[in-house]
Write an enzyme that holds these catalytic residues in place. Structure first.
Site: not given
Ligand code: ARG
Length: 462
Positions: A160, A281, A287, A294, A321, A329
């Protein structure tokens, strides 16, 4: 190279194709990536036709030479793909005929683009699956190295997202390794179904020529042939299965990403990603952002989206087909590119992480991570587990009020909750004692991590 004036199927038509429809229905902009496989399939088909007497040896020679030349032109960037020729199959055939004349037109005997495209995809996917497995294994190797290096490094394990029990970092890396082991097994299993040859069944019903499909399969290294012509041209299960394997891989990478992002935050500070895998940043100079994990987490949605696209593509199609199938694709290629890229960047990034042992240790000391060990200690002294749970709960409450960890409380404070608590309790309240005690197959003890690393190395064949 001049633009061809005629499509191969204009015979029954009296009006030219609408210009927009021509571009709308063409697939050459994306199916050109399968060209090497299209040519490989054509070589095998021509050889088979010669073996059964449909083509002469001279015709075969001309076709093979022509295909080599077309391939060389493509490699040299001399081919201009034509929208008018719709797809990679007709583009290649037209170039071949430009080179060797009418013999080139014989190549399409006993086949259709329907079985041809199904074959091309399978040939292409065989290679891609192998490449993806190689990347998964490279990432696994990086994880095993980390597990070996940090086999006894202690950090808090969470449930948790709350501190639960101390674990070892090596054990955590091997949890990731196990997930990838299943991914490899799934890909290998999917490969078996990809590795069946559709070629030879032509448009849908088979062909009247005395073809030898097993020979073509042998030439192309397929394990067997698709056994029903209708199924052979219309089946895309193998692509869906593959995309499902890819979705699970991405889901795993996304979960790793989530942990890496948390761990590299200032609040956790468990690890640092190498500068070469982060970005800054434009406004906040301090930063260092974990963009790679991410982005991988973000790409997961897109790969799962491709899986849903493929499932929806197939769900309404009658045999055999249908042009719908051309839509297989782009999602498939997109999945392949993204899963390969994500695996590559992870395999490169993981060996370059810095592990902050001190921060991990300190975090494990907070949150009463050894409370279960205290309960086990009481059980070992004869107390029923439920009672032990109660005693430890009270001890933790007391420790919280005192602003201390369990191990920092004097014996007298602990003993007030049970006279079974004596001096030796402090051994089990240490983090080292806690992890070392989980010394069984699958447990987090450093000794077990070492053994698991040895098993992992054996699996990896190194
Ligand atoms: N470009 C087509 C595809 O990707 C090739 C097969 C076309 N067959 C046909 N009968 N139109 O599916």
């Amino acid at each position: 190279m001049t633009e061809p004036t005629e499509k191969p199927w204009t015979g029954r038509f009296t009006e030219p194709t609408d210009a927009f429809v021509e571009a709308f229905t063409a697939s050459i902009t994306f199916d050109q990536r399968m060209v090497a496989y299209d040519i490989e399939g054509s070589r095998a088909h021509a050889k088979m036709l010669t073996k059964v007497g449909v083509l002469t040896e001279d015709e075969l020679k001309a076709i093979l030479t022509g295909l080599d030349e077309v391939e060389a032109d493509i490699d040299a960037g001399k081919i201009q793909w034509s929208i008018r020729l719709e797809d990679v199959h007709m583009n290649v055939e037209s170039r071949l005929t430009d080179k060797i004349g009418d013999i080139g037109k014989k190549l399409h005997t006993g086949r259709s683009r329907n079985d041809q495209v199904a074959t091309d995809i399978r040939l292409y996917m065989r290679d891609e699956i192998q490449l993806i497995i190689t990347e998964v294994k490279r990432l696994q190797a990086a994880l095993v190295d980390l597990a070996e290096q940090y086999y006894d490094t202690i950090l808090p394990g969470f449930t948790h997202l709350q501190v639960a029990q101390p674990i070892t970092f090596g054990h955590h890396m091997l949890a990731w390794f196990e997930m990838l082991k299943r991914d490899v097994a799934r890909l290998e299993d999917t490969y078996k179904r990809v590795n069946q040859l559709p070629l030879g069944v032509a448009a849908l019903a088979g062909t009247t020529y005395p073809i030898d499909r097993l020979y073509t399969a042998e030439l192309l290294g397929f394990e067997g042939v698709c056994e029903n012509s209708l199924d052979a041209v219309s089946d895309r299960d193998f692509a869906i299965e593959f995309n499902s394997c890819a979705s699970l891989i991405m889901m795993h990478l996304s979960r790793y990403s989530e942990e890496l992002i948390l761990w590299s935050s200032a609040q956790f500070n468990f690890i640092e990603l190498s500068d070469s895998f982060c970005t800054g940043s434009s406004i906040m100079p301090q930063k260092k952002n974990p963009d790679v994990p991410e982005l991988v987490r973000g790409k997961t949605g897109r790969v799962v989206g491709n899986l849903v696209s493929l499932l929806m593509l197939m769900k309404g199609q009658p045999l055999a087909y249908n042009k719908d199938n051309q839509e297989d694709k782009e999602p498939l290629f997109d999945t392949i590119d993204n899963v390969r890229g994500s695996l590559k960047v992870f395999a490169d990034m993981m060996p370059a992480i810095t592990v902050n042992k001190a921060a991990m240790y300190q975090a494990a000391q907070q949150g009463y991570a050894t409370a279960t060990d205290l309960a086990d200690y009481l059980v070992n002294k004869g107390m029923p587990f439920r009672d032990a749970h109660e005693v430890v709960g009270k001890s933790v409450r007391f420790a919280i009020d005192a602003g201390k960890d369990l191990s920092e409380l004097p014996l007298a404070d602990l003993a007030q909750f049970s006279d079974m608590i004596t001096d030796d309790v402090f051994e089990v309240l240490t983090l080292e004692g806690s992890v070392a005690a989980r010394d069984h197959l699958g447990g987090t003890a450093p000794a077990q991590v070492k053994q698991a690393v040895a098993r992992a190395r054996e699996y990896m064949g190194s």
